[in-house]
Design an enzyme around this catalytic site. Structure first.
Site, PDB file in Angstrom:
ATOM      1  N   ARG A  89     -41.259  -7.851  95.691  1.00 10.45           N
ATOM      2  CA  ARG A  89     -41.117  -8.930  96.676  1.00 10.45           C
ATOM      3  C   ARG A  89     -41.995 -10.113  96.253  1.00 10.45           C
ATOM      4  O   ARG A  89     -43.161  -9.932  95.863  1.00 10.45           O
ATOM      5  CB  ARG A  89     -41.548  -8.464  98.071  1.00 10.45           C
TER       6      ARG A  89
ATOM      7  N   HIS B  53     -33.096 -12.462  92.169  1.00  9.48           N
ATOM      8  CA  HIS B  53     -33.113 -11.243  93.003  1.00  9.48           C
ATOM      9  C   HIS B  53     -31.824 -10.410  92.789  1.00  9.48           C
ATOM     10  O   HIS B  53     -31.057 -10.182  93.729  1.00  9.48           O
ATOM     11  CB  HIS B  53     -33.275 -11.610  94.494  1.00  9.48           C
TER      12      HIS B  53
ATOM     13  N   GLU C 297     -36.773 -17.567  98.816  1.00  8.00           N
ATOM     14  CA  GLU C 297     -35.494 -17.428  98.106  1.00  8.00           C
ATOM     15  C   GLU C 297     -34.370 -18.022  98.942  1.00  8.00           C
ATOM     16  O   GLU C 297     -34.369 -17.812 100.162  1.00  8.00           O
ATOM     17  CB  GLU C 297     -35.225 -15.946  97.820  1.00  8.00           C
TER      18      GLU C 297
HETATM   19  P1  NAD Z   1     -41.119   3.604  97.780  1.00  5.44           P
HETATM   20  O1  NAD Z   1     -41.428   3.643  99.231  1.00  5.44           O
HETATM   21  O2  NAD Z   1     -40.500   4.803  97.146  1.00  5.44           O
HETATM   22  O3  NAD Z   1     -42.458   3.277  96.951  1.00  5.44           O
HETATM   23  C1  NAD Z   1     -43.415   2.352  97.360  1.00  5.44           C
HETATM   24  C2  NAD Z   1     -44.780   2.904  96.966  1.00  5.44           C
HETATM   25  O4  NAD Z   1     -45.762   1.902  97.258  1.00  5.44           O
HETATM   26  C3  NAD Z   1     -45.161   4.173  97.751  1.00  5.44           C
HETATM   27  O5  NAD Z   1     -45.535   5.195  96.846  1.00  5.44           O
HETATM   28  C4  NAD Z   1     -46.332   3.714  98.603  1.00  5.44           C
HETATM   29  O6  NAD Z   1     -47.307   4.751  98.810  1.00  5.44           O
HETATM   30  C5  NAD Z   1     -46.894   2.582  97.767  1.00  5.44           C
HETATM   31  N1  NAD Z   1     -47.732   1.659  98.533  1.00  5.44           N
HETATM   32  C6  NAD Z   1     -47.585   1.253  99.811  1.00  5.44           C
HETATM   33  N2  NAD Z   1     -48.585   0.418 100.152  1.00  5.44           N
HETATM   34  C7  NAD Z   1     -49.367   0.299  99.069  1.00  5.44           C
HETATM   35  C8  NAD Z   1     -50.552  -0.418  98.803  1.00  5.44           C
HETATM   36  N3  NAD Z   1     -51.145  -1.174  99.746  1.00  5.44           N
HETATM   37  N4  NAD Z   1     -51.097  -0.318  97.586  1.00  5.44           N
HETATM   38  C9  NAD Z   1     -50.514   0.468  96.636  1.00  5.44           C
HETATM   39  N5  NAD Z   1     -49.402   1.177  96.836  1.00  5.44           N
HETATM   40  C10 NAD Z   1     -48.835   1.090  98.029  1.00  5.44           C
HETATM   41  O7  NAD Z   1     -40.228   2.318  97.575  1.00  5.44           O
HETATM   42  P2  NAD Z   1     -39.284   2.001  96.329  1.00  5.44           P
HETATM   43  O8  NAD Z   1     -37.903   2.496  96.603  1.00  5.44           O
HETATM   44  O9  NAD Z   1     -39.978   2.396  95.080  1.00  5.44           O
HETATM   45  O10 NAD Z   1     -39.201   0.389  96.434  1.00  5.44           O
HETATM   46  C11 NAD Z   1     -40.361  -0.398  96.146  1.00  5.44           C
HETATM   47  C12 NAD Z   1     -40.059  -1.848  96.494  1.00  5.44           C
HETATM   48  O11 NAD Z   1     -39.081  -2.360  95.610  1.00  5.44           O
HETATM   49  C13 NAD Z   1     -39.428  -2.075  97.876  1.00  5.44           C
HETATM   50  O12 NAD Z   1     -40.417  -2.120  98.891  1.00  5.44           O
HETATM   51  C14 NAD Z   1     -38.758  -3.398  97.709  1.00  5.44           C
HETATM   52  O13 NAD Z   1     -39.668  -4.425  98.060  1.00  5.44           O
HETATM   53  C15 NAD Z   1     -38.499  -3.495  96.220  1.00  5.44           C
HETATM   54  N6  NAD Z   1     -37.056  -3.550  95.898  1.00  5.44           N
HETATM   55  C16 NAD Z   1     -36.594  -4.620  95.210  1.00  5.44           C
HETATM   56  C17 NAD Z   1     -35.234  -4.711  94.888  1.00  5.44           C
HETATM   57  C18 NAD Z   1     -34.658  -5.882  94.088  1.00  5.44           C
HETATM   58  O14 NAD Z   1     -33.425  -6.028  93.994  1.00  5.44           O
HETATM   59  N7  NAD Z   1     -35.466  -6.717  93.468  1.00  5.44           N
HETATM   60  C19 NAD Z   1     -34.354  -3.677  95.280  1.00  5.44           C
HETATM   61  C20 NAD Z   1     -34.874  -2.574  95.970  1.00  5.44           C
HETATM   62  C21 NAD Z   1     -36.233  -2.521  96.278  1.00  5.44           C
END
Ligand code: NAD
Length: 310
Positions: free
Chosen positions: A236, A284, A265
């Site tokens: 993000r 994105h 965005e």
């Molecule tokens: P997920 O929930 O499996 O993993 C997120 C991880 O971040 C978890 O392990 C959590 O413990 C950790 N976390 C939370 N707060 C934290 C902090 N303060 N410090 C360190 N670690 C922390 O999620 P995911 O499926 O891996 O997705 C991750 C991110 O990817 C989503 O939140 C979304 O923003 C982004 N995303 C982007 C796109 C894109 O098209 N660009 C698509 C899907 C997801």
């Protein structure tokens, strides 16, 4: 009755709605403007939305709604408290793009390491400059084997990026507020944030946007990084203080950035990263391979089936 408010079906044949057609009387709209939401839902029991908001007022005006399926991971477009109070089930789809987003982070990294876009363009313009080009000397090609990738947020996507990085011969240092020791191996360890910042050649952001992670990459954390670090963000945009990253790219404290997300965005014309050197920005699209979009549909159908089955 099933109404899809924003099915983005401009590309016929791109996605299959067959699974959902089998579950009810289906009407799919490409997009739905705010003033048409209530009219289009009408007396449908099932509503599917990607980004079209379903507010408390909409639920009030369409009392037949029993289920809202969100075709995305984030479900902030739904007033969930009101849905709960009205006994409307809401589902989201958290896992459809894990492989796609991890792969895209590595694609950004490989482009930074090899400048394939730049060299391809040069060749097509009639220049075969395999060691005279400015890009070759100012931003040399980079070999990743033996280098360290720091991953901030070692969840589903972070682990995927980490696995591919290890396949390229990189070591992984993971920072996550929740540690799962089973994920550690000879080349993959958890570390504190400051150690990840100090020891990584590449830093990939894969944590969600929370108040605790907003601006996690800023001038103070950049100062703790190695000179010449590469930063990747396809999580993000607001995780990064963009002016601080632009300054660091100009000073070459940061060698390159690969970004699929920005703070606002679509990107604004005055975003400082647009003019920063060696900064790749894509709109994105990490989530969007055909396979993951079809998976999104398949999971949406399964979610709806599970609801209909009680
Ligand atoms: P997920 O929930 O499996 O993993 C997120 C991880 O971040 C978890 O392990 C959590 O413990 C950790 N976390 C939370 N707060 C934290 C902090 N303060 N410090 C360190 N670690 C922390 O999620 P995911 O499926 O891996 O997705 C991750 C991110 O990817 C989503 O939140 C979304 O923003 C982004 N995303 C982007 C796109 C894109 O098209 N660009 C698509 C899907 C997801």
């Amino acid at each position: 009755k099933i109404v899809v408010l924003d099915g983005y079906t401009e590309n016929p044949g791109d996605l299959s709605w067959e699974g959902m057609e089998a579950l009810g009387e289906l009407k799919v709209y490409d997009r739905t403007p705010a003033d048409k939401i209530v009219e289009r839902i009408g007396d449908a029991e099932i509503v599917i939305t990607n980004k079209t908001p379903i507010s408390a007022a909409t639920m009030e005006a369409c009392p037949a709604i029993r289920y809202i399926g969100v075709l995305a991971t984030g479900y902030n477009v739904i007033d969930v408290d009101t849905a709960k109070a009205r006994n409307i089930s809401v589902t989201n789809i958290p896992t459809y793009g894990t492989d796609a987003v991890g792969q895209f982070a590595i694609a950004l990294l490989l482009e930074i390491c090899h400048h394939i876009g730049h060299h391809n363009e040069a060749v097509h313009k009639g220049r075969w400059e395999n060691n005279q080009d400015w890009c070759f000397w100012d931003y040399p090609l980079i070999e990743l084997a033996g280098k360290t990738m720091g991953i901030i947020g070692f969840g589903r996507i972070g682990q995927t990026t980490g696995r591919i990085a290890q396949a390229l011969g990189m070591k992984v240092l993971a920072y996550d507020s929740y540690k799962n020791p089973a994920l550690e191996n000879e080349n993959c360890h958890y570390a504190e944030l400051d150690d990840v910042l100090a020891q990584s050649d590449v830093i990939a952001l894969h944590c969600p946007l929370f108040p605790s992670t907003e601006g996690i990459i800023n001038k103070d954390t950049i100062a703790k990084m190695k000179d010449g670090v590469i930063i990747l963000n396809n999580s993000r945009g607001p995780l990064i203080v963009e002016q601080d990253l632009a300054d660091a790219l100009i000073s070459r404290k940061v060698y390159a950035a690969g970004l699929d997300v920005v703070s606002t965005e679509p990107i604004r014309g005055n975003n400082p990263l647009l003019n920063a050197p060696n900064c790749i920005i894509t709109p994105h699209i990490s989530w969007a391979p055909k396979e993951s979009r079809q998976r999104l549909m398949d999971i949406a159908v399964n979610n709806l089936k599970a609801f209909l089955d009680g």
